[in-house]
Design an enzyme around this catalytic site. Structure first.
Site, PDB file in Angstrom:
ATOM      1  N   LYS A 173      58.703  66.613  42.933  1.00 38.13           N
ATOM      2  CA  LYS A 173      58.279  66.449  44.329  1.00 38.13           C
ATOM      3  C   LYS A 173      59.434  66.818  45.270  1.00 38.13           C
ATOM      4  O   LYS A 173      59.270  67.613  46.197  1.00 38.13           O
ATOM      5  CB  LYS A 173      57.851  65.009  44.584  1.00 38.13           C
ATOM      6  CG  LYS A 173      56.789  64.454  43.641  1.00 38.13           C
ATOM      7  CD  LYS A 173      55.446  65.068  43.872  1.00 38.13           C
ATOM      8  CE  LYS A 173      54.354  64.324  43.111  1.00 38.13           C
ATOM      9  NZ  LYS A 173      54.525  64.264  41.664  1.00 38.13           N
TER      10      LYS A 173
ATOM     11  N   LYS B 272      52.497  60.230  47.788  1.00 36.56           N
ATOM     12  CA  LYS B 272      52.799  60.663  46.424  1.00 36.56           C
ATOM     13  C   LYS B 272      53.990  59.892  45.868  1.00 36.56           C
ATOM     14  O   LYS B 272      55.090  59.961  46.438  1.00 36.56           O
ATOM     15  CB  LYS B 272      53.139  62.158  46.397  1.00 36.56           C
ATOM     16  CG  LYS B 272      52.034  63.081  46.831  1.00 36.56           C
ATOM     17  CD  LYS B 272      52.485  64.532  46.751  1.00 36.56           C
ATOM     18  CE  LYS B 272      51.396  65.513  47.113  1.00 36.56           C
ATOM     19  NZ  LYS B 272      51.869  66.915  47.022  1.00 36.56           N
TER      20      LYS B 272
ATOM     21  N   ARG C  32      42.667  75.365  41.085  1.00 40.64           N
ATOM     22  CA  ARG C  32      42.089  74.108  40.627  1.00 40.64           C
ATOM     23  C   ARG C  32      41.357  73.460  41.802  1.00 40.64           C
ATOM     24  O   ARG C  32      41.971  73.111  42.804  1.00 40.64           O
ATOM     25  CB  ARG C  32      43.184  73.194  40.076  1.00 40.64           C
ATOM     26  CG  ARG C  32      43.985  73.850  38.952  1.00 40.64           C
ATOM     27  CD  ARG C  32      45.251  73.100  38.624  1.00 40.64           C
ATOM     28  NE  ARG C  32      46.159  73.054  39.767  1.00 40.64           N
ATOM     29  CZ  ARG C  32      47.332  72.418  39.762  1.00 40.64           C
ATOM     30  NH1 ARG C  32      47.726  71.772  38.678  1.00 40.64           N
ATOM     31  NH2 ARG C  32      48.103  72.415  40.828  1.00 40.64           N
TER      32      ARG C  32
ATOM     33  N   ARG D 276      41.969  65.125  44.959  1.00 38.10           N
ATOM     34  CA  ARG D 276      42.966  65.624  44.017  1.00 38.10           C
ATOM     35  C   ARG D 276      42.340  66.718  43.159  1.00 38.10           C
ATOM     36  O   ARG D 276      41.200  66.594  42.715  1.00 38.10           O
ATOM     37  CB  ARG D 276      43.477  64.489  43.122  1.00 38.10           C
ATOM     38  CG  ARG D 276      44.181  63.383  43.874  1.00 38.10           C
ATOM     39  CD  ARG D 276      44.565  62.236  42.946  1.00 38.10           C
ATOM     40  NE  ARG D 276      43.378  61.610  42.345  1.00 38.10           N
ATOM     41  CZ  ARG D 276      43.430  60.665  41.414  1.00 38.10           C
ATOM     42  NH1 ARG D 276      44.604  60.240  40.966  1.00 38.10           N
ATOM     43  NH2 ARG D 276      42.321  60.142  40.938  1.00 38.10           N
TER      44      ARG D 276
ATOM     45  N   ASP E  33      52.933  74.663  42.750  1.00 33.36           N
ATOM     46  CA  ASP E  33      51.618  74.360  43.279  1.00 33.36           C
ATOM     47  C   ASP E  33      51.592  74.724  44.756  1.00 33.36           C
ATOM     48  O   ASP E  33      52.496  74.355  45.518  1.00 33.36           O
ATOM     49  CB  ASP E  33      51.292  72.877  43.103  1.00 33.36           C
ATOM     50  CG  ASP E  33      51.212  72.473  41.638  1.00 33.36           C
ATOM     51  OD1 ASP E  33      50.968  73.360  40.797  1.00 33.36           O
ATOM     52  OD2 ASP E  33      51.387  71.274  41.344  1.00 33.36           O
TER      53      ASP E  33
ATOM     54  N   GLU F 231      54.518  71.466  45.168  1.00 35.15           N
ATOM     55  CA  GLU F 231      55.399  70.936  44.128  1.00 35.15           C
ATOM     56  C   GLU F 231      56.008  72.087  43.342  1.00 35.15           C
ATOM     57  O   GLU F 231      55.474  73.201  43.320  1.00 35.15           O
ATOM     58  CB  GLU F 231      54.643  70.003  43.164  1.00 35.15           C
ATOM     59  CG  GLU F 231      54.107  68.749  43.787  1.00 35.15           C
ATOM     60  CD  GLU F 231      53.457  67.832  42.768  1.00 35.15           C
ATOM     61  OE1 GLU F 231      53.666  68.041  41.544  1.00 35.15           O
ATOM     62  OE2 GLU F 231      52.737  66.907  43.180  1.00 35.15           O
TER      63      GLU F 231
ATOM     64  N   ASN G 274      57.059  72.402  39.427  1.00 34.03           N
ATOM     65  CA  ASN G 274      56.983  71.725  38.133  1.00 34.03           C
ATOM     66  C   ASN G 274      57.915  72.410  37.141  1.00 34.03           C
ATOM     67  O   ASN G 274      57.737  73.587  36.818  1.00 34.03           O
ATOM     68  CB  ASN G 274      55.545  71.757  37.617  1.00 34.03           C
ATOM     69  CG  ASN G 274      54.592  71.006  38.527  1.00 34.03           C
ATOM     70  OD1 ASN G 274      54.390  69.813  38.373  1.00 34.03           O
ATOM     71  ND2 ASN G 274      54.008  71.709  39.496  1.00 34.03           N
TER      72      ASN G 274
END
Length: 316
Positions: free
Chosen positions: A130, A165, A229, A237, A277, A285, A287
């Site tokens: 994050k 978050k 997604r 979400r 993301d 984000e 990852n």
């Protein structure tokens, strides 16, 4: 190129139809590379022998794990120096807890012996998934990280609708939608901050998330594939783990520009395989621990992504 060691969760817990680590291991074997696996508990360091790992290497029974079982067979465990492997992949899923952090220290010792670890252990510690995005805060939705309820409440009042978050969360776990009109907002903020003992990220809510949250997979800074997604079932979400539906997608010019801006830092800090993301053109984000999405990109986009990753492995 020599054998590959994957540091993963217990292999019998992996879901081959969905798991990116399995995709990478199978691609390595298709490239003629021996594949070994171990868990965090198998890592060790001794004064005389240096960093070592012990676990049998996988012999794949099938290349079509969606329909065939078993998909692997393990040899007898052996204890080998990490220098025996061309690359060591740190693919243990979060949480980034004590065991995970200690493992990165052991792998960093191995780096000092010339072992190439993917991703670099120091970067795994430094790049909270994050917080690291804040290096490029101008690419993000309005964001605040704070522990004080008053500051978080003021940010919520300013932006109207927000997403909270937890900094250690993963796969959408613990992500909460709130608004200035949410009953008991201050109590909620007390809860998520542990009575102002832990910082939390709060971001302005992006309604564009209804159209999807795009996972973009980068290899050595280059975007090789992406999957969109889309939230379902009344969820905001979009994570696949909470019911998000994957869709084929292409990268926009704005998204390619985001990737290009991040690429030099990713390369400089040894982040070879990364998933970012992006929601409505905004970075959300970065990852780095165990990025997922390979199977979805391959299935929906017809891209042999895992093979492309292995083909781009550094040779020295």
């Amino acid at each position: 190129m020599g054998p590959q060691l994957f540091v993963i969760d217990p292999v019998d817990r992996l879901k081959p139809a969905k798991d990116s680590s399995v995709a990478l291991m199978q691609a390595a074997e298709r490239a003629g590379l021996a594949v070994w696996v171990c868990t965090l508990a198998d890592l060790a360091a001794a004064e005389r022998s240096g960093p070592v790992a012990g676990r049998g290497h996988g012999t794949w029974v099938t290349a079509t794990p969606v329909t065939c079982e078993p998909w692997y067979a393990l040899g007898e465990p052996q204890r080998l120096p990490l220098e025996s492997f061309a690359h060591v992949w740190m693919r243990k899923d979060p949480p980034v807890d004590e065991a995970y952090l200690y493992a990165t220290h052991l792998l960093e010792l191995a780096e000092r012996h010339g072992v190439r670890v993917i991703n670099r252990p120091a970067a795994l510690r430094a790049w909270n998934e994050k917080l690291s995005a804040l290096r490029w805060s101008h690419l993000m939705a309005p964001t605040l990280v704070a522990s004080r309820v008053a500051e978080l409440a003021a940010f919520t009042a300013e932006h109207g609708e927000v997403v909270l978050k937890p900094l250690g969360g993963r796969a959408g776990q613990g992500v909460v939608f709130a608004s200035a009109a949410t009953p008991g907002l201050r109590a909620l903020l007390e809860l998520v901050t542990g009575m102002e003992t832990l910082p939390v990220m709060v971001q302005a809510f992006l309604p564009g998330v209804a159209a999807g949250d795009k996972r973009i997979l980068l290899v050595n800074g280059e975007p090789l594939g992406a999957v969109n997604r889309v939230p379902s079932g009344g969820e905001f979400r979009s994570n696949l783990a909470v019911g998000g539906q994957p869709q084929a997608t292409e990268l926009s010019e704005a998204e390619r520009a985001i990737c290009a801006e991040l690429a030099p830092a990713l390369r400089a800090e040894g982040l070879f395989f990364v998933g970012i993301d992006v929601i409505d053109g905004r970075l959300s984000e970065i990852n780095v621990t165990s990025p997922t999405g390979i199977r979805e990109v391959e299935r929906l986009g017809g891209i042999p992504l895992a093979d492309q990753v292995i083909a781009r492995l550094p040779l020295s």
